[in-house]
Design an enzyme around this catalytic site. Structure first.
Site, mmCIF file in Angstrom:
data_model
loop_
_atom_site.group_PDB
_atom_site.id
_atom_site.type_symbol
_atom_site.label_atom_id
_atom_site.label_comp_id
_atom_site.label_asym_id
_atom_site.label_seq_id
_atom_site.Cartn_x
_atom_site.Cartn_y
_atom_site.Cartn_z
ATOM 1 N N THR A 160 -0.803 -5.847 -14.821
ATOM 2 C CA THR A 160 -1.086 -6.151 -16.436
ATOM 3 C C THR A 160 -0.913 -6.769 -17.259
ATOM 4 O O THR A 160 -1.409 -7.925 -16.364
ATOM 5 C CB THR A 160 0.221 -5.175 -16.585
ATOM 6 O OG1 THR A 160 0.410 -4.241 -16.281
ATOM 7 C CG2 THR A 160 0.451 -5.444 -18.173
ATOM 8 N N ARG A 188 1.213 10.382 -15.786
ATOM 9 C CA ARG A 188 2.146 9.127 -15.706
ATOM 10 C C ARG A 188 1.712 7.739 -16.804
ATOM 11 O O ARG A 188 1.419 7.252 -17.530
ATOM 12 C CB ARG A 188 2.746 8.283 -14.946
ATOM 13 C CG ARG A 188 3.381 7.491 -14.413
ATOM 14 C CD ARG A 188 2.650 6.296 -14.568
ATOM 15 N NE ARG A 188 3.585 4.455 -14.600
ATOM 16 C CZ ARG A 188 3.951 3.629 -14.375
ATOM 17 N NH1 ARG A 188 2.928 3.403 -15.086
ATOM 18 N NH2 ARG A 188 4.694 2.714 -14.423
ATOM 19 N N VAL A 189 3.025 7.442 -17.518
ATOM 20 C CA VAL A 189 3.049 6.432 -18.588
ATOM 21 C C VAL A 189 4.358 6.122 -18.480
ATOM 22 O O VAL A 189 5.635 5.505 -17.791
ATOM 23 C CB VAL A 189 3.407 7.354 -20.673
ATOM 24 C CG1 VAL A 189 3.631 6.183 -21.258
ATOM 25 C CG2 VAL A 189 2.363 8.001 -20.705
ATOM 26 N N GLY A 190 3.485 4.445 -18.410
ATOM 27 C CA GLY A 190 4.838 3.381 -18.084
ATOM 28 C C GLY A 190 5.039 2.218 -19.374
ATOM 29 O O GLY A 190 5.846 3.349 -20.271
ATOM 30 N N THR A 210 5.464 -7.352 -17.358
ATOM 31 C CA THR A 210 5.159 -6.993 -16.151
ATOM 32 C C THR A 210 5.363 -7.144 -14.878
ATOM 33 O O THR A 210 6.057 -7.115 -14.618
ATOM 34 C CB THR A 210 3.918 -8.088 -15.513
ATOM 35 O OG1 THR A 210 2.782 -7.080 -14.320
ATOM 36 C CG2 THR A 210 4.147 -8.514 -15.210
HETATM 37 N N1 ASP Z 1 3.956 -2.300 -15.793
HETATM 38 C C1 ASP Z 1 3.002 -1.724 -16.252
HETATM 39 C C2 ASP Z 1 3.465 -0.423 -15.290
HETATM 40 O O1 ASP Z 1 4.437 -0.004 -14.727
HETATM 41 C C3 ASP Z 1 2.232 -2.082 -14.420
HETATM 42 C C4 ASP Z 1 2.343 -3.528 -14.440
HETATM 43 O O2 ASP Z 1 2.778 -4.265 -15.033
HETATM 44 O O3 ASP Z 1 1.288 -4.099 -13.330
HETATM 45 O O4 ASP Z 1 2.132 0.951 -15.939
#
Ligand code: ASP
Length: 290
Positions: A160, A188-190, A210
């Protein structure tokens, strides 16, 4: 006084496989995004600066945002992004979009040109298109390495991207953009587009996270940094470390970047590494992976 920090994701960096040439590519890409953000910050707002830095990272296929994003189990891309302006607490975000070239710019359009904070999927894409945000065919986001990662079920760094900044008028801003992670379920939403979870800014601090998004959502991590400063009167570094301990307690890994109104920067992580860079209030420049 101005300050800027960026990240290109936290996670397992496979230190053994990280040749110096490979690391140098990442460092160069981080340096370019840092410079793009800092140049903007010299005469512009923190909001302009975080967007400039994130656009640069979204355009670079090395990172899991924009071009080069991770694939979901349908072998498609669904991208999330958010921005927040600390001084006004205005915020905008898009989630699960597949046709917006730079999701962070769509998030900014939602913030500045709609009554809403978060738009998802087709509605977000339509809104972005209507407001002149550049679109891209789904094939634009495709990269062979991310497809192989899905097919081989490789767990890697999260990738990210994000930026936080303090501008000359004392205003803080944060932005985050992501493809989520390889093999996520469609829909899916993060945490990245959820204000307070992966992205947050107010008059005390600006934060971009992240890592395993589900843990960031469950601990409301980005807002937790601010809450620790506000209610417990903690300094930025202590507040950031405390908030990160919250995801560690859930067995998750990740990291965050944060800046406060004095231009202090914190970039803690509990994963093997986190691609990161900063230019602090004294003009000191750092770029690091481990
Ligand atoms: N935090 C991000 C998510 O879960 C993924 C990441 O940071 O790599 O969508």
């Amino acid at each position: 006084m101005i300050a800027l920090a960026i990240h290109g994701g936290a996670g397992t960096m496979a230190r053994r496989k990280m040749t110096s040439a490979f690391a140098a590519r990442y460092e160069k890409a981080l340096g370019r995004a840092l410079d793009a953000g800092f140049e903007t910050l010299k005469n512009g707002t923190s909001l302009d600066a975080v967007c400039a830095a994130v656009v640069e990272l979204e355009d670079n296929a090395l990172f899991n945002a924009g071009r080069g994003a991770c694939y979901n189990t349908d072998e498609k891309h669904e991208l999330d992004a958010a921005v927040m302006d600390g001084a006004t607490r205005r915020a905008g975000a898009v989630a699960a979009v597949s046709r917006i070239r730079n999701p962070v710019l769509a998030a900014r359009a939602v913030m500045e040109r709609s009554r809403h904070v978060l738009l998802v999927g087709r509605g977000a894409e339509r809104f972005a298109h209507e407001h002149g945000v550049r679109m891209a065919p789904p094939s634009y986001f495709a990269t062979r390495s991310r497809l192989l990662a899905l097919r081989r079920r490789v767990a890697g760094h999260h990738g990210t991207v994000g930026a936080v900044a303090l501008d000359g008028d004392g205003r803080l801003a944060a932005a985050t953009s992501t493809g989520g992670y390889t093999g996520k379920l469609p829909g899916r939403v993060g945490d990245s587009p959820l204000i307070g979870a992966g992205t947050y800014a107010d008059e005390l601090c600006a934060v971009s996270g992240t890592g395993l998004g589900e843990a960031f959502i469950r601990t409301v991590l980005a807002h937790d940094v601010s809450a620790r400063m506000r209610y417990r009167r903690k300094k930025l570094a202590t507040a950031s470390g405390g908030a990160l301990a919250g995801i560690a307690a859930l067995g998750a890994d990740g990291g965050l970047i944060a800046v406060d109104r004095r231009g202090n920067i914190a970039m803690p992580f509990n994963s093997e590494g986190m691609y990161r860079g900063a230019i602090d209030r004294r003009g000191r420049r750092t770029i690091a992976i481990y």
